[in-house]
Design a protein around this motif. Sequence first.
Motif, short mmCIF file in Angstrom:
data_model
loop_
_atom_site.label_atom_id
_atom_site.label_comp_id
_atom_site.label_asym_id
_atom_site.label_seq_id
_atom_site.Cartn_x
_atom_site.Cartn_y
_atom_site.Cartn_z
N THR A 140 0.86 -1.17 0.00
CA THR A 140 0.00 0.00 0.00
C THR A 140 0.91 1.24 0.00
O THR A 140 2.14 1.11 0.03
CB THR A 140 -0.91 0.03 1.25
N THR A 141 0.31 2.39 0.01
CA THR A 141 1.11 3.62 0.08
C THR A 141 1.82 3.75 1.43
O THR A 141 2.75 4.55 1.57
CB THR A 141 0.23 4.86 -0.15
N ASP A 142 1.39 2.97 2.40
CA ASP A 142 2.01 3.04 3.73
C ASP A 142 3.23 2.12 3.88
O ASP A 142 4.11 2.40 4.69
CB ASP A 142 0.99 2.67 4.81
N GLY A 178 3.85 -9.10 -19.68
CA GLY A 178 2.81 -8.48 -18.86
C GLY A 178 3.31 -7.59 -17.74
O GLY A 178 2.52 -7.18 -16.88
N LYS A 179 4.59 -7.22 -17.76
CA LYS A 179 5.13 -6.40 -16.67
C LYS A 179 4.50 -5.02 -16.63
O LYS A 179 4.15 -4.51 -15.56
CB LYS A 179 6.67 -6.28 -16.82
N ARG A 180 4.34 -4.41 -17.78
CA ARG A 180 3.78 -3.05 -17.82
C ARG A 180 2.32 -3.05 -17.37
O ARG A 180 1.89 -2.14 -16.65
CB ARG A 180 3.91 -2.48 -19.23
N THR A 181 1.56 -4.06 -17.78
CA THR A 181 0.17 -4.18 -17.35
C THR A 181 0.08 -4.34 -15.84
O THR A 181 -0.77 -3.74 -15.18
CB THR A 181 -0.50 -5.38 -18.05
N LEU A 182 0.99 -5.14 -15.27
CA LEU A 182 1.02 -5.33 -13.82
C LEU A 182 1.29 -4.01 -13.09
O LEU A 182 0.64 -3.69 -12.09
CB LEU A 182 2.10 -6.35 -13.45
N ILE A 183 2.24 -3.24 -13.61
CA ILE A 183 2.60 -1.98 -12.96
C ILE A 183 1.47 -0.96 -13.06
O ILE A 183 1.18 -0.23 -12.09
CB ILE A 183 3.90 -1.42 -13.55
N GLN A 184 0.80 -0.91 -14.20
CA GLN A 184 -0.32 0.02 -14.33
C GLN A 184 -1.45 -0.34 -13.37
O GLN A 184 -2.06 0.54 -12.74
CB GLN A 184 -0.83 0.00 -15.79
N ALA A 185 -1.70 -1.64 -13.23
CA ALA A 185 -2.72 -2.08 -12.26
C ALA A 185 -2.24 -1.81 -10.83
O ALA A 185 -3.05 -1.51 -9.95
CB ALA A 185 -3.01 -3.57 -12.45
N PHE A 186 -0.94 -1.91 -10.62
CA PHE A 186 -0.36 -1.66 -9.29
C PHE A 186 -0.57 -0.20 -8.89
O PHE A 186 -0.94 0.10 -7.74
CB PHE A 186 1.12 -2.02 -9.32
N LEU A 192 -2.63 1.19 -5.69
CA LEU A 192 -2.07 2.04 -4.64
C LEU A 192 -2.93 3.26 -4.37
O LEU A 192 -3.09 3.68 -3.21
CB LEU A 192 -0.65 2.50 -5.03
N PHE A 193 -3.50 3.82 -5.43
CA PHE A 193 -4.22 5.09 -5.28
C PHE A 193 -5.73 4.95 -5.50
O PHE A 193 -6.42 5.95 -5.66
CB PHE A 193 -3.63 6.12 -6.25
N ILE A 228 -5.91 6.33 -14.80
CA ILE A 228 -5.20 7.54 -14.40
C ILE A 228 -4.80 8.34 -15.64
O ILE A 228 -4.22 7.78 -16.58
CB ILE A 228 -3.95 7.18 -13.57
N PHE A 229 -5.10 9.61 -15.63
CA PHE A 229 -4.72 10.48 -16.73
C PHE A 229 -3.21 10.69 -16.74
O PHE A 229 -2.62 11.03 -15.70
CB PHE A 229 -5.43 11.83 -16.63
#
Length: 217
Positions: A57-59, A73-81, A85-86, A91-92
């Motif tokens: 989480t952000t904490d 699928g790394k980029r897809t994972l990070i975008q979902a990550f 988090l937020f 996200i724009f």
Amino acid sequence: MSLDIFNYYIIYIYIILKFYIYIKIYLQYQLMIVSKPTQFNDFIINKKIADRLATFTTDNLQNIFLYGKKNIGKRTLIQAFINHLFTQNNIFTQKITKNFKYNHKSYTCIYTTSHYYYEIDFLENVKHIKKIIADFLLNLCSNATLHNKYRIIILRNVDIVREKNLNALLYIIENYYKYNKFIIISNNSSLHVFNSKLMKLCFNIRCYLDKQEINNY
């Protein structure tokens, strides 16, 4: 039927089955690419990795090093990550091409920015990696953030960064951790080729295609 003919027949059947499995995996993976998930609950492929990332989480976020073969699928994972988090869905983002000066010489930096993170692809900036690390990233990361919150910086294709420049990047990661969290992505699937200091500074996750997850797709 002679023994030799029987053996050839078994080998032929084995090759046909192997080819069928590879074709099935390829078609299922292409289908996954078309319908990219944006939330961790939507993942079937890379579900195990999504579940590991979901523990952050952000904490409690750490620097994360995600490595594995290209187009897995790394980029897809990070975008979902980031969405996780937020608590966002889409996200724009804005892609920026901007000129800077370093040691009296100009260079161009291409990066993506949003309200939540910065993203730099070293492959897009291959001619100016040294300047981007020594100037753009250093200036960005050394600045304090509002209310002592940290900024997230995504760095893609770190495997093409030469050792001298990588050491400069590691200096930034190690010394400006208070204001920055890094998500570092590499298309190299072998962990032993990476700088040991980089691995110590990050939570390391190998991205791979799990056959069981593909069969469940």
